[in-house]
Design an enzyme around this catalytic site. Structure first.
Site, PDB file in Angstrom:
ATOM      1  N   CYS A 165       0.840  -1.207   0.000  1.00  0.00           N
ATOM      2  CA  CYS A 165       0.000   0.000   0.000  1.00  0.00           C
ATOM      3  C   CYS A 165       0.869   1.249   0.000  1.00  0.00           C
ATOM      4  O   CYS A 165       2.017   1.230   0.365  1.00  0.00           O
ATOM      5  CB  CYS A 165      -0.857   0.027   1.260  1.00  0.00           C
TER       6      CYS A 165
ATOM      7  N   ARG B 122       4.195   0.148  -6.704  1.00  0.00           N
ATOM      8  CA  ARG B 122       4.278  -0.753  -5.543  1.00  0.00           C
ATOM      9  C   ARG B 122       3.218  -1.843  -5.579  1.00  0.00           C
ATOM     10  O   ARG B 122       3.230  -2.756  -4.786  1.00  0.00           O
ATOM     11  CB  ARG B 122       4.148   0.050  -4.248  1.00  0.00           C
TER      12      ARG B 122
ATOM     13  N   TRP C 225      -3.282  -2.568  -1.206  1.00  0.00           N
ATOM     14  CA  TRP C 225      -2.953  -3.925  -1.662  1.00  0.00           C
ATOM     15  C   TRP C 225      -3.640  -4.838  -0.670  1.00  0.00           C
ATOM     16  O   TRP C 225      -3.235  -4.917   0.487  1.00  0.00           O
ATOM     17  CB  TRP C 225      -1.438  -4.099  -1.644  1.00  0.00           C
TER      18      TRP C 225
ATOM     19  N   ASN D  68      -1.310   1.366   6.247  1.00  0.00           N
ATOM     20  CA  ASN D  68      -0.457   0.305   5.688  1.00  0.00           C
ATOM     21  C   ASN D  68      -0.122  -0.626   6.831  1.00  0.00           C
ATOM     22  O   ASN D  68       0.178  -0.163   7.935  1.00  0.00           O
ATOM     23  CB  ASN D  68       0.864   0.872   5.155  1.00  0.00           C
ATOM     24  N   GLY D  69      -0.171  -1.936   6.564  1.00  0.00           N
ATOM     25  CA  GLY D  69       0.209  -2.895   7.604  1.00  0.00           C
ATOM     26  C   GLY D  69      -0.946  -3.834   7.901  1.00  0.00           C
ATOM     27  O   GLY D  69      -1.928  -3.893   7.165  1.00  0.00           O
TER      28      GLY D  69
ATOM     29  N   GLU E 201      18.006 -16.683 -10.247  1.00  0.00           N
ATOM     30  CA  GLU E 201      17.467 -15.346 -10.528  1.00  0.00           C
ATOM     31  C   GLU E 201      16.773 -15.317 -11.885  1.00  0.00           C
ATOM     32  O   GLU E 201      15.704 -14.722 -12.038  1.00  0.00           O
ATOM     33  CB  GLU E 201      18.591 -14.320 -10.458  1.00  0.00           C
TER      34      GLU E 201
ATOM     35  N   LYS F 269      12.816 -14.309 -12.507  1.00  0.00           N
ATOM     36  CA  LYS F 269      12.369 -13.293 -13.455  1.00  0.00           C
ATOM     37  C   LYS F 269      11.254 -13.849 -14.337  1.00  0.00           C
ATOM     38  O   LYS F 269      10.220 -13.226 -14.538  1.00  0.00           O
ATOM     39  CB  LYS F 269      13.527 -12.824 -14.349  1.00  0.00           C
TER      40      LYS F 269
ATOM     41  N   GLU G  42       7.897 -14.681 -12.324  1.00  0.00           N
ATOM     42  CA  GLU G  42       7.147 -13.602 -11.674  1.00  0.00           C
ATOM     43  C   GLU G  42       6.496 -12.645 -12.673  1.00  0.00           C
ATOM     44  O   GLU G  42       5.562 -11.936 -12.324  1.00  0.00           O
ATOM     45  CB  GLU G  42       8.010 -12.836 -10.688  1.00  0.00           C
TER      46      GLU G  42
ATOM     47  N   HIS H 159      19.657 -35.342 -10.076  1.00  0.00           N
ATOM     48  CA  HIS H 159      19.100 -35.903  -8.827  1.00  0.00           C
ATOM     49  C   HIS H 159      17.608 -35.650  -8.721  1.00  0.00           C
ATOM     50  O   HIS H 159      17.084 -35.414  -7.633  1.00  0.00           O
ATOM     51  CB  HIS H 159      19.855 -35.293  -7.633  1.00  0.00           C
TER      52      HIS H 159
ATOM     53  N   LYS I 263       5.857  -4.398  -5.066  1.00  0.00           N
ATOM     54  CA  LYS I 263       7.269  -4.036  -5.197  1.00  0.00           C
ATOM     55  C   LYS I 263       8.003  -4.137  -3.868  1.00  0.00           C
ATOM     56  O   LYS I 263       9.140  -4.540  -3.820  1.00  0.00           O
ATOM     57  CB  LYS I 263       7.403  -2.598  -5.728  1.00  0.00           C
TER      58      LYS I 263
END
Ligand code: AGP
Length: 610
Positions: free
Chosen positions: A2, A27, A74, A100-101, A483, A487, A490, A506, A605
Site C-alpha cells: 500500500c 508498488r 494492496w 499500511n500494515g 534469478e 524473473k 514472476e 538428482h 514491489k
C-alpha cells in the site's frame, strides 16, 4: 504494498495527492481513495481498480480543500472493492484513516466494537482503527490516535484526519514506513519518499512507535508518552530525481531499468574504486579496516532477488576475501536461533529497504549485539537507517516489480566489498588493481550484452508457450540461474525453476521432455566441460536447450538449440552480464503472453507485511 500520501498547506490537496499516488503506483495495489477537507466538511472519494478510476471519480466529483490523505491499497483483509478501499471512517463520519500494515488482533477488536453497537461498512482490519480513534476522540486527534493504538497488535503506518480539526493530519508508525515531507507550501506525509518528488526535497523520517502531527507548515513528532521528539531534516533532493521515475520512451519501466544497467552499475562504482590503494572505499560502512580484519564470518540475509544477489556474494567473499559466508532467507533467519560467534557480521541486502522480513532479521541481529550492514537502494529507508552501516546502490528508483538493475548493482557492490575486505587480508595490490580494472570494464560489457535483445526476442517467440522451464548453472552462475527463473515466473507466470546444473540428475531431469526447455548458463570457465555434459544429458532426453555462452562458441552451438552470446568477463562477474539476456528473455516472453510486466498479478514491489 500500500501507499500513503497526505498533504496540508496552502494549495489544493487533491492534485498533490493524486500525483503522489501515481509515483507509488509501481508498488502494486488494487484500489485507491482520498479524503480532503474544507472547514468542518470532509470529502471522501474512493474506488476499486487502478488509480485512473479514482481520477475519473474525482474529476466528476471534485474533492476540494487544502488538506487531505490518500491511499493505494494492496488487499490483505477483504476483497478489492469500493467499500474496502481506504480511507475508512468512524460511525460519526468525524474520523478518517488510511493504513499500511496488518492489525493482527482486528477480529476481537471488531467483535468488541460490534457488541457495543458499532456498525461496520467494510471487511478490512483498518476500519477497526477508525472506530477506535473515533471512540477516544474528545477534541485532541493526536491523543485519540495514541490511545487507540494502545489496543492494536500488528503493524501500521497510518494517516488520520478529523473534520473537527481542519488542516491537521496525524501520522503514526510501527513496522510500516512513514516520512514527513517539508515543502514550500505545506507539509506532506508519505509511506515512501518517492511520492514527494517535485513537491518536497526535505524529509524527516518517523521511527517506530513515534507519532507526528502536521498542520500547514508546522510539524512535530512525539514518542509513545507523547513527549516531543527532536528529529533531523534530511535533504534527499538529489536522490528523488524526478526523471528517474518517469517511463520516458519505453513501453515498460522494467525495460527502461534493464537498459539503465550500464549506467547504474557505473553509478554503484562511482567514487568507490581507489586505484592508488588498489582497493574499494565506502563512505558509510562505519567499520575501520582493523574492525573488518576481525570479521570471521558474514551472514547475508535477504528475500527474492536480493537473496539471489546474496548467494553470488557468498562465492565472491569466498573467492576474493577468503571469508566464510552463509546466506539465509530473511524470513527463516529472523525466527531461527543459530549459534553465532562474536566476530560475525550480518549483511542485509534489500532494494526497497522496507521488506518486513529483512527488517526483522536485521533488528533481531542487532538485538543479539551483532554488527549489521545493509546494501540498499532507497535512501533513508528503514533498513538503511537501522543498520550500523552500509552501502547505497545509487541505482535510482526501481519501479518495475521485477527487480533488474538492483540485482546487478547489488552484485557489483558485493564484488567491491569483497575486494575491500580481501585487500585487508591476502589480496596483493597487483591483484587488487586487476579486479578494479575488471570492474571498470563492466558497464561496457553490459552495454555489449544488451545488443542481444533482438536475438532474444526471436527466441522468446519460440518458447513463450512453454509451461515449465529449467534454468541451470554452476558455481557463480548457480545463483544467476535461480534469478533467471524468478524473473520468468514472476512476470510471465510460467513455472520456472533454477538449479545447480549438476543437481538436475538428482530429480529435475525427470521433468525434461521436448516441451520443457532448459536455459543453460555456460560461458567458458573452470566448470565449462561439466556444464556441457549436463547439456548433453538434457539433449539426450529431447529437451530443448537455450545456452547463454561465450561469443562464437562452436562447441556450445553444436549442442544447443539456441545460443545467446554474452561478452567474456572473469567468472566472478559472469552473474552480472548473464543476467541481462535472462532479464530480456523473461521480459519478451511476458510481453508475448500479454502479462502486466511492471505490475505482475499478486506481487508488490515492496513486501512490508510478513
Ligand atoms: C524480485 O524481482 C522481486 N520483486 C522480489 O523477489 C524482491 O526481490 C523481494 O521482495 C525483496 O525485495 P527488496 O530487495 O526490496 O528487499
Amino acid at each position: 504494498m500500500c501507499g500513503i500520501v497526505g498533504f496540508t498547506g496552502r494549495r489544493e490537496a487533491s492534485p498533490v495527492l493524486m500525483a503522489g499516488l501515481r509515483r507509488l503506483e509501481y508498488r502494486g495495489y488494487d484500489s485507491a481513495g482520498m479524503i480532503t477537507g474544507t472547514g468542518n466538511e470532509l470529502h471522501l472519494r474512493k474506488k476499486s481498480g487502478k488509480l485512473a478510476e479514482l481520477g475519473k471519480l474525482v474529476a466528476m466529483h471534485p474533492a476540494p480543500g487544502c488538506y487531505g490523505i490518500s491511499h493505494t491499497r494492496w488487499a490483505t483483509h477483504g476483497g478489492a472493492t469500493d467499500r474496502n478501499a481506504h480511507p475508512h471512517m468512524d460511525s460519526t463520519g468525524n474520523i478518517a484513516v488510511v493504513h499500511n500494515g496488518v492489525i493482527e488482533n482486528f477480529s476481537p477488536l471488531k467483535q468488541q466494537l460490534q457488541s457495543q453497537g458499532v456498525k461496520f461498512r467494510s471487511d478490512t482490519d483498518t476500519e477497526v482503527l477508525a472506530h477506535l480513534i473515533g471512540r477516544y476522540y474528545h477534541g485532541d486527534l493526536a491523543g485519540a490516535v495514541r490511545q487507540a493504538l494502545t489496543f492494536v497488535k500488528g503493524t501500521y503506518g497510518i494517516a488520520v484526519m478529523s473534520k473537527q480539526e481542519p488542516g491537521v493530519i496525524v501520522g503514526a508508525r510501527l513496522g510500516s514506513p512513514l516520512v514527513i515531507g517539508v515543502g514550500a507550501d505545506g507539509t506532506f506525509l508519505a509511506s515512501d519518499a518517492n511520492a514527494l518528488a517535485g513537491y518536497a526535497d526535505k524529509v524527516v523520517y518517523l521511527n517506530d512507535r513515534q507519532l507526528c502531527t502536521l498542520s500547514g507548515e508546522e510539524w512535530d513528532i512525539r514518542d509513545q508518552d507523547m513527549s516531543p521528539v527532536s528529529a533531523s531534516v534530511h535533504d534527499i533532493g538529489q536522490y528523488l530525481g524526478d526523471g528517474d521515475a518517469e517511463i520516458g520512451d519505453y513501453p515498460h519501466f522494467m525495460l527502461k531499468e534493464i537498459y539503465e544497467q550500464p549506467d547504474t552499475v557505473a553509478n554503484a562504482m562511482r567514487g568507490r574504486l581507489a586505484d592508488g590503494d588498489a582497493t574499494a572505499h565506502f563512505g558509510g560502512l562505519n567499520l575501520t579496516a582493523q574492525q573488518l580484519r576481525q570479521i570471521d564470518r558474514i551472514i547475508i540475509t535477504g528475500c527474492g532477488t536480493s537473496y539471489h544477489a546474496g548467494l553470488v556474494g557468498e562465492y565472491l567473499f569466498e573467492e576474493l576475501a577468503r571469508l566464510p559466508v552463509e546466506v539465509e532467507f530473511a524470513s527463516e533467519f529472523r525466527y531461527r536461533n543459530p549459534p553465532i560467534d562474536r566476530n560475525t557480521v550480518v549483511l542485509a541486502i534489500t532494494q526497497s529497504g522496507e521488506t518486513a522480513d529483512t527488517l526483522a532479521a536485521l533488528r533481531e541481529s542487532k538485538r543479539m549485539g551483532h554488527t549489521t550492514l545493509a546494501i540498499c537502494n532507497v535512501v533513508g529507508s528503514s533498513i538503511a537507517r537501522e543498520a550500523c552501516g552500509g552501502v547505497y546502490l545509487h541505482a535510482g528508483p526501481e519501479i518495475g516489480v521485477a527487480s533488474t538493475k538492483a540485482f546487478t548493482s547489488q552484485v557489483t557492490v558485493l564484488a567491491m566489498l569483497a575486494l575491500y575486505i580481501g585487500r585487508t587480508r591476502h589480496l596483493s595490490s597487483i591483484q587488487g588493481q586487476r579486479i578494479i580494472d575488471e570492474l571498470r570494464a563492466l558497464p561496457d560489457a553490459i552495454r555489449q550484452a544488451l545488443t542481444c535483445h533482438d536475438h532474444v526476442k526471436r527466441i522468446a517467440e519460440k518458447y513463450a508457450e512453454a509451461n515449465n522451464v529449467l534454468y541451470l548453472g554452476r558455481q557463480f552462475l548457480y545463483p544467476a540461474a535461480l534469478e533467471g527463473a524468478l524473473k520468468l515466473k514472476e512476470i510471465s507466470y510460467i513455472h520456472a525453476e533454477g538449479y545447480a546444473a549438476a543437481e538436475m540428475k538428482h530429480g529435475p531431469i525427470a521433468l525434461v521432455d521436448e516441451h520443457t526447455p532448459s536455459v543453460f548458463l555456460v560461458p567458458r570457465g573452470n566448470v565449462f566441460d561439466k556444464v556441457m555434459s549436463n547439456m548433453q544429458e538434457i539433449k539426450a532426453r529431447r529437451g530443448p536447450v537455450i545456452a547463454v555462452c561465450s561469443p562464437g562458441d562452436r562447441e556450445v552451438a553444436a549442442v544447443a538449440d539456441d545460443v545467446i552470446p554474452v561478452p567474456d568477463v572473469p567468472e566472478y562477474l559472469q552473474p552480472i552480464v548473464s543476467a541481462i539476456p535472462l532479464q530480456l528473455l523473461a521480459y519478451e516472453i511476458a510481453v508475448l503472453r500479454g502479462c502486466d510486466v511492471d505490475k505482475p498479478r499478486n506481487l508488490a514491489k515492496s513486501v512490508t507485511v510478513e
